[in-house]
Design a protein around this motif. Structure first.
Motif, PDB file in Angstrom:
ATOM      1  N   GLU A 135       0.175  -1.263   0.208  1.00 47.38           N
ATOM      2  CA  GLU A 135       0.176  -0.134  -0.253  1.00 47.38           C
ATOM      3  C   GLU A 135       0.934   1.335  -0.166  1.00 47.38           C
ATOM      4  OE1 GLU A 135      -2.711  -0.216   3.170  1.00 47.38           O
ATOM      5  OE2 GLU A 135      -3.486  -2.119   2.512  1.00 47.38           O
ATOM      6  N   ALA A 136       1.636   1.672   0.830  1.00 50.87           N
ATOM      7  CA  ALA A 136       3.019   2.314   0.739  1.00 50.87           C
ATOM      8  C   ALA A 136       3.283   2.324  -0.315  1.00 50.87           C
ATOM      9  CB  ALA A 136       4.008   1.965   1.935  1.00 50.87           C
ATOM     10  N   LYS A 193       0.812   4.041  -3.138  1.00 49.52           N
ATOM     11  CA  LYS A 193       0.535   5.423  -2.660  1.00 49.52           C
ATOM     12  C   LYS A 193       1.801   6.383  -3.063  1.00 49.52           C
ATOM     13  CE  LYS A 193      -2.962   4.928   1.642  1.00 49.52           C
ATOM     14  NZ  LYS A 193      -2.926   4.411   2.774  1.00 49.52           N
ATOM     15  N   ALA A 194       2.975   5.615  -2.902  1.00 52.36           N
ATOM     16  CA  ALA A 194       4.455   6.434  -3.478  1.00 52.36           C
ATOM     17  C   ALA A 194       4.340   6.569  -4.680  1.00 52.36           C
ATOM     18  CB  ALA A 194       5.461   6.003  -2.375  1.00 52.36           C
ATOM     19  N   ASP A 226       3.017   3.038 -10.678  1.00 51.74           N
ATOM     20  CA  ASP A 226       2.534   3.365 -11.515  1.00 51.74           C
ATOM     21  C   ASP A 226       3.244   2.907 -13.164  1.00 51.74           C
ATOM     22  OD1 ASP A 226       1.291   4.676  -9.808  1.00 51.74           O
ATOM     23  OD2 ASP A 226       2.154   6.660  -9.641  1.00 51.74           O
TER      24      ASP A 226
END
Length: 66
Positions: free
Chosen positions: A39-40, A43-44, A48
């Protein structure tokens, strides 16, 4: 003696029942940490580029159905 070495010795002394209980606990603990790290990373934005690459490959027919 390091903490890990101390833990190793303690684990070696567990009964089979205690070892099974420890395995269950550690599997849950490890899974929780993995989920948190994933999850971290999401989010970071660390995933992507890979997601975009996969979507491009899929849109050009380079993927297969599971």
């Amino acid at each position: 003696m390091s903490k890990v070495e101390d833990l190793e010795k303690q684990i070696q002394q567990l009964s089979l029942e205690e070892l099974a209980e420890f395995r269950r606990w550690f599997a849950e603990f490890d899974a929780h940490l993995w989920d948190w790290q994933f999850e971290a990373d999401v989010k970071a934005g660390k995933l992507d580029e890979r997601a975009e690459k996969a979507l491009r490959a899929h849109s050009t027919g380079q993927s297969t159905k599971l």
